[in-house]
Each structure stands twice: as structure tokens, then as C-alpha cells.
Scaffold this motif. Structure first.
Motif, PDB file in Angstrom:
ATOM      1  N   SER A   1       0.860  -1.185   0.000  1.00  0.00           N
ATOM      2  CA  SER A   1       0.000   0.000   0.000  1.00  0.00           C
ATOM      3  C   SER A   1       0.896   1.235   0.000  1.00  0.00           C
ATOM      4  O   SER A   1       1.908   1.281   0.696  1.00  0.00           O
TER       5      SER A   1
ATOM      6  N   ASP B   1      -2.153   6.914   6.758  1.00  0.00           N
ATOM      7  CA  ASP B   1      -3.130   5.958   6.255  1.00  0.00           C
ATOM      8  C   ASP B   1      -3.636   5.062   7.386  1.00  0.00           C
ATOM      9  O   ASP B   1      -2.931   4.774   8.338  1.00  0.00           O
TER      10      ASP B   1
ATOM     11  N   GLU C   1      -4.025   1.966   7.501  1.00  0.00           N
ATOM     12  CA  GLU C   1      -3.250   0.746   7.659  1.00  0.00           C
ATOM     13  C   GLU C   1      -1.953   0.986   8.417  1.00  0.00           C
ATOM     14  O   GLU C   1      -1.294   0.059   8.848  1.00  0.00           O
TER      15      GLU C   1
ATOM     16  N   CYS D   1       1.745   4.340   1.221  1.00  0.00           N
ATOM     17  CA  CYS D   1       1.585   5.333   2.282  1.00  0.00           C
ATOM     18  C   CYS D   1       2.269   6.636   1.875  1.00  0.00           C
ATOM     19  O   CYS D   1       3.262   6.623   1.149  1.00  0.00           O
TER      20      CYS D   1
END
Length: 290
Positions: free
Chosen positions: A155, A224, A226, A157
Motif C-alpha cells: 500500500s 493511512d 493501515e 503510504c
């Protein structure tokens, strides 16, 4: 008619509040660090900072079969609280009839001194990261992308890259660089002058030049969902915040004003920092003549 006293002009409590406010505006690297004040009022000057290793992806488990357990592995780093301090001596003549605003200037200078020290320590902590990328080319979109790939992230970020001011011209000539004034609806962060490869660019003279390469830290910003619960890249452990004390030397008619801050800065998550090393100057292509 009321008489103005030196003690009326030199108020440690007021000065401490003013200096603390100024410090927050003058630091560049430290705003990206988490401030941990749990050590305030606690005995001891050494802390143990835990770093957790990833337990691995989840496994497929058949019905009725017990899942295997994984040991949570940690490493630790010790950090010792230190004291940053600076002092100024003002004569009564300077305070009462000095040019300009001696008290205000003292506040500014003391704030700059402490802020610079904290910021230097924050940059020094980033420079201890183990993830690295090096190229003999100058800073560019392609180079930053290659450095970001060292994270091996799934992901994307948001990140910040600290660059030396000498690299700004090189970046601004890169067609993929987006100048800050071209943003729409974004809120600027401390020192931000633009963005490249979804990475905020913040210039700082603290970025070191080593063997002809600028060592530019790229830091993941925990914004983020996550990433929010993860340990931040940098942590400032605060033992005692900005403290101002004064001492009157009556025989000399001078007042000593000192400021201190007890803290330490730790690289608390190595996985969130990559040191990108870019050549300071473009390689010469030679004249091509025989």
C-alpha cells in the motif's frame, strides 16, 4: 509614577511559553516524529525502545485443525535522556536602553538554539537507518521511485523526503515535480515546498553530504489507516519540556537567562526510513574530442 524593574521585564514563566511556541515553528525534521512524554516525572534517564518483527502472513487452516502459533519477536534499543541548554547574559543597560527589543531577541535566539539542537538530533537519528539506496545520478523522479521501492510496500503510504537546498534546482527541472502552489485543497506541512512521486519534499541544510552524495532520508508518514497503529519512524522522548531560569548578579547588574530541554530522539521504526543517496552533481559526459 511606577518604576519599571528588571524583574518585571524578565519573567521566566512568560519567556518559557514564548520560547516553546517559537520552537515549534522553527524545527523541520522533528514535526514528523511522535512526541512521547510518558517519562515526565518518572525516575531514571535511560529508556528501552522495543521494535517488533512482523509475524508473517496468515495461514490456510483446515476445519478442525488447530492453527500453529508464532512467537512475537522483539528487538530493543536503549536511549539515554540528555540535556540541551543555552544561556544569555543581559546587562541592565541593554535591557532598559538597548537598541530594539533585547528580551524579544533573547527569546528568539534561545528558541532557535534549542530547536536547532532537537532538529539536528532528529536528522542524526534518521541517518542511522539500515535501508539504503544509492545512485551516481542526481536526484530525480526515477531515482526517488527506485529508493521508495526499497520499502517493498504493497500500500502506498504518504512519505516525506528531506533534501539539501542545493538539490532544489535539480528537482524543479524534473517534469514530475509538482510545486506547492499548484496543489488543490491540500494542507501544507512544515517546510513543504512541493511533491514528487507522492512524496512531500522538505528542504533542510541538515541533509549531509557524504562522499559526493547527499544522504536524503525518505520517511513514511503514519497517516493511512493501515499505518496509524504502527510505531512511527521517529520518536522524541520528552523528560522535561522547555524550561527557563534566571539568575540575578546584583553586583554586576546583569541577569543570566538560561533555557534547557531534557529529551532524546530515537529511530523507533527502521522499516519506515530509507536513506536515498544521490550524487551532488551530474556526472561529466566528457568533451568527446580525440
Amino acid at each position: 509614577m511606577a518604576t519599571t524593574k528588571i524583574s518585571d521585564l524578565v519573567n521566566p514563566k512568560v519567556m518559557a511559553d514564548m520560547i516553546s511556541a517559537k520552537i515549534e515553528k522553527k524545527i523541520v525534521v522533528a514535526p514528523f516524529a511522535k512526541v512521547d512524554d510518558t517519562l515526565t516525572g518518572v525516575a531514571g534517564d535511560t529508556i528501552v525502545v522495543p521494535q517488533y518483527s512482523y509475524i508473517g502472513d496468515a495461514d490456510d487452516v483446515a476445519e478442525g485443525v488447530a492453527v500453529g502459533t508464532t512467537k512475537l519477536v522483539t528487538t530493543t534499543t536503549e536511549a539515554t535522556i540528555k540535556k540541551a541548554m543555552k544561556a544569555v547574559e543581559l546587562s541592565d543597560e541593554a535591557i532598559l536602553s538597548g537598541y530594539g527589543n533585547p528580551i524579544g531577541e533573547t527569546n528568539n535566539q534561545l528558541a532557535m538554539a534549542i530547536a536547532a539542537k532537537v532538529d539536528n538530533d532528529a536528522m542524526d537519528a534518521l541517518q542511522t537507518a539500515s535501508l539504503e539506496y544509492e545512485t551516481d545520478d542526481i536526484i530525480s523522479y526515477d531515482g526517488i521511485i527506485d529508493a521508495i521501492d526499497v520499502f517493498s510496500e504493497e500500500s502506498n503510504c504518504r512519505k516525506v523526503i528531506f533534501v539539501h537546498p542545493s538539490q532544489l534546482t535539480q528537482l524543479r527541472h524534473d517534469e514530475d515535480f509538482i510545486s506547492r502552489e499548484k496543489y488543490l485543497g491540500d494542507v501544507a506541512i512544515t517546510g513543504e515546498i512541493g511533491m514528487i512521486a507522492n512524496t512531500v519534499v522538505v528542504p533542510s541544510k541538515k541533509v549531509p553530504l557524504v562522499d559526493g552524495h547527499y544522504v536524503c532520508p525518505i520517511v513514511k508518514i503514519s497517516e493511512d489507516k493501515e499505518c496509524e497503529d504502527e510505531t512511527p519512524a521517529l520518536t522524541i522522548y520528552l523528560k522535561r519540556d522547555t524550561n527557563v531560569e534566571t539568575e540575578r548578579q546584583s553586583l554586576k547588574r546583569v541577569t543570566d537567562i538560561s533555557v534547557d530541554k531534557f529529551y532524546t530522539v530515537v529511530l523507533s521504526n527502521e522499516g519506515k526510513v530509507v536513506l536515498a543517496k544521490f550524487a551532488a552533481e551530474a556526472a561529466s559526459s566528457g568533451s568527446g574530442q580525440e
